[in-house]
Write a protein that holds these residues in place. Structure first.
Motif, PDB file in Angstrom:
ATOM      1  N   PHE A  62       0.838  -1.188   0.000  1.00  0.00           N
ATOM      2  CA  PHE A  62       0.000   0.000   0.000  1.00  0.00           C
ATOM      3  C   PHE A  62       0.875   1.240   0.000  1.00  0.00           C
ATOM      4  CE2 PHE A  62      -2.442   3.222   2.364  1.00  0.00           C
ATOM      5  CZ  PHE A  62      -3.518   3.340   1.488  1.00  0.00           C
ATOM      6  N   THR A  63       0.646   2.125  -0.950  1.00  0.00           N
ATOM      7  CA  THR A  63       1.410   3.366  -0.991  1.00  0.00           C
ATOM      8  C   THR A  63       0.541   4.505  -0.491  1.00  0.00           C
ATOM      9  OG1 THR A  63       0.734   3.821  -3.258  1.00  0.00           O
ATOM     10  CG2 THR A  63       2.785   2.582  -2.946  1.00  0.00           C
ATOM     11  N   PHE A  64       1.185   5.489   0.041  1.00  0.00           N
ATOM     12  CA  PHE A  64       0.479   6.606   0.640  1.00  0.00           C
ATOM     13  C   PHE A  64       0.529   7.851  -0.240  1.00  0.00           C
ATOM     14  CE2 PHE A  64       1.653   3.850   4.125  1.00  0.00           C
ATOM     15  CZ  PHE A  64       0.469   3.767   4.822  1.00  0.00           C
ATOM     16  N   SER A  65       0.765   7.688  -1.533  1.00  0.00           N
ATOM     17  CA  SER A  65       0.876   8.858  -2.394  1.00  0.00           C
ATOM     18  C   SER A  65      -0.455   9.589  -2.526  1.00  0.00           C
ATOM     19  CB  SER A  65       1.405   8.457  -3.768  1.00  0.00           C
ATOM     20  OG  SER A  65       0.532   7.536  -4.387  1.00  0.00           O
ATOM     21  N   SER A  66      -1.554   8.845  -2.580  1.00  0.00           N
ATOM     22  CA  SER A  66      -2.847   9.516  -2.673  1.00  0.00           C
ATOM     23  C   SER A  66      -3.183  10.237  -1.370  1.00  0.00           C
ATOM     24  CB  SER A  66      -3.937   8.515  -3.026  1.00  0.00           C
ATOM     25  OG  SER A  66      -4.018   7.512  -2.046  1.00  0.00           O
ATOM     26  N   LEU A  67      -2.794   9.657  -0.243  1.00  0.00           N
ATOM     27  CA  LEU A  67      -3.006  10.324   1.040  1.00  0.00           C
ATOM     28  C   LEU A  67      -2.191  11.605   1.121  1.00  0.00           C
ATOM     29  CD1 LEU A  67      -4.132  10.267   3.974  1.00  0.00           C
ATOM     30  CD2 LEU A  67      -2.048   9.038   4.584  1.00  0.00           C
ATOM     31  N   LYS A  68      -0.933  11.535   0.691  1.00  0.00           N
ATOM     32  CA  LYS A  68      -0.081  12.724   0.712  1.00  0.00           C
ATOM     33  C   LYS A  68      -0.614  13.799  -0.215  1.00  0.00           C
ATOM     34  CE  LYS A  68       4.049  10.094   1.737  1.00  0.00           C
ATOM     35  NZ  LYS A  68       5.296   9.555   1.193  1.00  0.00           N
ATOM     36  N   GLY A  69      -0.997  13.397  -1.414  1.00  0.00           N
ATOM     37  CA  GLY A  69      -1.533  14.372  -2.371  1.00  0.00           C
ATOM     38  C   GLY A  69      -2.832  14.983  -1.888  1.00  0.00           C
ATOM     39  N   GLY A  70      -3.698  14.153  -1.318  1.00  0.00           N
ATOM     40  CA  GLY A  70      -4.971  14.663  -0.809  1.00  0.00           C
ATOM     41  C   GLY A  70      -4.786  15.626   0.343  1.00  0.00           C
ATOM     42  N   CYS A  71      -3.935  15.276   1.279  1.00  0.00           N
ATOM     43  CA  CYS A  71      -3.678  16.175   2.412  1.00  0.00           C
ATOM     44  C   CYS A  71      -3.004  17.461   1.949  1.00  0.00           C
ATOM     45  CB  CYS A  71      -2.834  15.479   3.469  1.00  0.00           C
ATOM     46  SG  CYS A  71      -3.733  14.240   4.404  1.00  0.00           S
ATOM     47  N   LEU A  72      -2.127  17.362   0.951  1.00  0.00           N
ATOM     48  CA  LEU A  72      -1.488  18.566   0.417  1.00  0.00           C
ATOM     49  C   LEU A  72      -2.513  19.473  -0.240  1.00  0.00           C
ATOM     50  CD1 LEU A  72       1.112  20.147  -0.188  1.00  0.00           C
ATOM     51  CD2 LEU A  72       1.274  18.849  -2.307  1.00  0.00           C
ATOM     52  N   MET A  73      -3.410  18.906  -1.028  1.00  0.00           N
ATOM     53  CA  MET A  73      -4.429  19.719  -1.700  1.00  0.00           C
ATOM     54  C   MET A  73      -5.395  20.338  -0.693  1.00  0.00           C
ATOM     55  SD  MET A  73      -3.801  19.832  -4.818  1.00  0.00           S
ATOM     56  CE  MET A  73      -2.152  19.286  -5.125  1.00  0.00           C
ATOM     57  N   ILE A  74      -5.765  19.587   0.339  1.00  0.00           N
ATOM     58  CA  ILE A  74      -6.622  20.141   1.386  1.00  0.00           C
ATOM     59  C   ILE A  74      -5.921  21.290   2.088  1.00  0.00           C
ATOM     60  CG2 ILE A  74      -7.635  19.647   3.656  1.00  0.00           C
ATOM     61  CD1 ILE A  74      -8.293  16.853   2.580  1.00  0.00           C
ATOM     62  N   GLY A  75      -4.623  21.115   2.365  1.00  0.00           N
ATOM     63  CA  GLY A  75      -3.860  22.176   3.014  1.00  0.00           C
ATOM     64  C   GLY A  75      -3.737  23.412   2.141  1.00  0.00           C
ATOM     65  N   ILE A  76      -3.501  23.233   0.847  1.00  0.00           N
ATOM     66  CA  ILE A  76      -3.385  24.382  -0.054  1.00  0.00           C
ATOM     67  C   ILE A  76      -4.729  25.098  -0.173  1.00  0.00           C
ATOM     68  CG2 ILE A  76      -3.049  25.011  -2.481  1.00  0.00           C
ATOM     69  CD1 ILE A  76      -0.800  22.967  -2.571  1.00  0.00           C
ATOM     70  N   GLY A  77      -5.810  24.327  -0.307  1.00  0.00           N
ATOM     71  CA  GLY A  77      -7.135  24.945  -0.388  1.00  0.00           C
ATOM     72  C   GLY A  77      -7.488  25.693   0.878  1.00  0.00           C
ATOM     73  N   LEU A  78      -7.183  25.098   2.018  1.00  0.00           N
ATOM     74  CA  LEU A  78      -7.446  25.765   3.291  1.00  0.00           C
ATOM     75  C   LEU A  78      -6.590  27.018   3.430  1.00  0.00           C
ATOM     76  CD1 LEU A  78      -9.064  25.466   5.922  1.00  0.00           C
ATOM     77  CD2 LEU A  78      -7.131  24.231   6.861  1.00  0.00           C
ATOM     78  N   GLY A  79      -5.347  26.947   2.967  1.00  0.00           N
ATOM     79  CA  GLY A  79      -4.481  28.121   3.012  1.00  0.00           C
ATOM     80  C   GLY A  79      -4.995  29.246   2.145  1.00  0.00           C
ATOM     81  N   LEU A  80      -5.481  28.934   0.943  1.00  0.00           N
ATOM     82  CA  LEU A  80      -6.040  29.970   0.073  1.00  0.00           C
ATOM     83  C   LEU A  80      -7.295  30.589   0.680  1.00  0.00           C
ATOM     84  CD1 LEU A  80      -5.604  28.327  -3.425  1.00  0.00           C
ATOM     85  CD2 LEU A  80      -4.441  30.357  -2.569  1.00  0.00           C
ATOM     86  N   LEU A  81      -8.145  29.749   1.278  1.00  0.00           N
ATOM     87  CA  LEU A  81      -9.370  30.258   1.885  1.00  0.00           C
ATOM     88  C   LEU A  81      -9.062  31.174   3.068  1.00  0.00           C
ATOM     89  CD1 LEU A  81     -12.489  30.013   1.840  1.00  0.00           C
ATOM     90  CD2 LEU A  81     -12.240  28.182   3.511  1.00  0.00           C
ATOM     91  N   ILE A  82      -8.162  30.751   3.920  1.00  0.00           N
ATOM     92  CA  ILE A  82      -7.815  31.571   5.090  1.00  0.00           C
ATOM     93  C   ILE A  82      -7.089  32.844   4.658  1.00  0.00           C
ATOM     94  CG2 ILE A  82      -6.345  31.608   7.155  1.00  0.00           C
ATOM     95  CD1 ILE A  82      -7.269  28.763   7.689  1.00  0.00           C
ATOM     96  N   ALA A  83      -6.248  32.748   3.617  1.00  0.00           N
ATOM     97  CA  ALA A  83      -5.572  33.947   3.120  1.00  0.00           C
ATOM     98  C   ALA A  83      -6.588  34.941   2.573  1.00  0.00           C
ATOM     99  CB  ALA A  83      -4.567  33.574   2.036  1.00  0.00           C
ATOM    100  N   ASN A  84      -7.624  34.452   1.900  1.00  0.00           N
ATOM    101  CA  ASN A  84      -8.659  35.349   1.397  1.00  0.00           C
ATOM    102  C   ASN A  84      -9.384  36.039   2.547  1.00  0.00           C
ATOM    103  OD1 ASN A  84     -10.345  36.670  -0.370  1.00  0.00           O
ATOM    104  ND2 ASN A  84     -11.691  34.926  -0.655  1.00  0.00           N
ATOM    105  N   PHE A  85      -9.710  35.277   3.596  1.00  0.00           N
ATOM    106  CA  PHE A  85     -10.365  35.874   4.766  1.00  0.00           C
ATOM    107  C   PHE A  85      -9.463  36.906   5.442  1.00  0.00           C
ATOM    108  CE2 PHE A  85     -13.069  31.833   5.340  1.00  0.00           C
ATOM    109  CZ  PHE A  85     -14.050  32.342   4.497  1.00  0.00           C
ATOM    110  N   ILE A  86      -8.184  36.589   5.569  1.00  0.00           N
ATOM    111  CA  ILE A  86      -7.244  37.529   6.191  1.00  0.00           C
ATOM    112  C   ILE A  86      -7.138  38.807   5.373  1.00  0.00           C
ATOM    113  CG2 ILE A  86      -4.801  37.916   6.727  1.00  0.00           C
ATOM    114  CD1 ILE A  86      -4.640  34.965   7.539  1.00  0.00           C
ATOM    115  N   CYS A  87      -7.030  38.676   4.060  1.00  0.00           N
ATOM    116  CA  CYS A  87      -6.889  39.851   3.203  1.00  0.00           C
ATOM    117  C   CYS A  87      -8.146  40.709   3.219  1.00  0.00           C
ATOM    118  CB  CYS A  87      -6.560  39.431   1.773  1.00  0.00           C
ATOM    119  SG  CYS A  87      -4.902  38.802   1.586  1.00  0.00           S
ATOM    120  N   CYS A  88      -9.313  40.073   3.176  1.00  0.00           N
ATOM    121  CA  CYS A  88     -10.561  40.851   3.198  1.00  0.00           C
ATOM    122  C   CYS A  88     -10.751  41.565   4.527  1.00  0.00           C
ATOM    123  CB  CYS A  88     -11.752  39.937   2.909  1.00  0.00           C
ATOM    124  SG  CYS A  88     -11.828  39.408   1.193  1.00  0.00           S
ATOM    125  N   ALA A  89     -10.321  40.934   5.610  1.00  0.00           N
ATOM    126  CA  ALA A  89     -10.495  41.545   6.923  1.00  0.00           C
ATOM    127  C   ALA A  89      -9.423  42.572   7.249  1.00  0.00           C
ATOM    128  CB  ALA A  89     -10.506  40.463   7.997  1.00  0.00           C
TER     129      ALA A  89
END
Length: 138
Positions: A62-89
């Motif tokens: 079992f390889t964890f590449s999909s887990l790593k990619g998924g967690c990375l994409m979730i982290g990037i999406g969360l970072g973009l969302l929080i950055a947008n909230f920070i910039c707007c505020a």
């Protein structure tokens, strides 16, 4: 606007492709020559006595590449969302985007949040992977 880099980039890619194609054929010939020389010196009895083909198939494949990619994409999406909230505020003229200083600060916030939360995503994937390996050992 980017015409000055397009021509050298295309020429470089074509040159690299031709070089790798020639390298592929040369390496293939070298490998064939090495196999022929090795075949002349060794017999099948020598190979079977010197090499052991015991492969451990009990280990999980079992390889964890999909887990790593998924967690990375979730982290990037969360970072973009929080950055947008920070910039707007934080920045009063962020929605118009006409002030140079606000744009530069917003770029800094976006970059920092994407890198930070992407790293947290990869770290969480690593921790999940370690927990799974620990449970497999038990």
């Amino acid at each position: 606007m980017m015409d000055f880099i397009l021509v050298p980039l295309v020429v470089g890619i074509i040159t690299l492709g031709i070089y790798k194609l020639f390298e592929l054929f040369v390496c293939k010939k070298e490998r064939i020559i090495m196999i022929e020389k090795l075949g002349d010196k060794l017999s099948m009895g020598d190979i079977s006595s010197k090499l052991s083909f015991n492969v451990n198939y009990s280990r999980s494949r079992f390889t964890f590449s999909s887990l790593k990619g998924g967690c990375l994409m979730i982290g990037i999406g969360l970072g973009l969302l929080i950055a947008n909230f920070i910039c707007c505020a934080s920045f009063p003229n962020y929605s118009t985007g006409r002030v140079w200083d606000v744009s530069e600060q917003a770029n800094l916030v976006y970059g920092a949040c994407v890198l930070f939360f992407g790293g947290i995503g990869l770290l969480s994937a690593f921790l999940i992977e370690m927990n799974i390996h620990k449970k497999e050992k038990e």
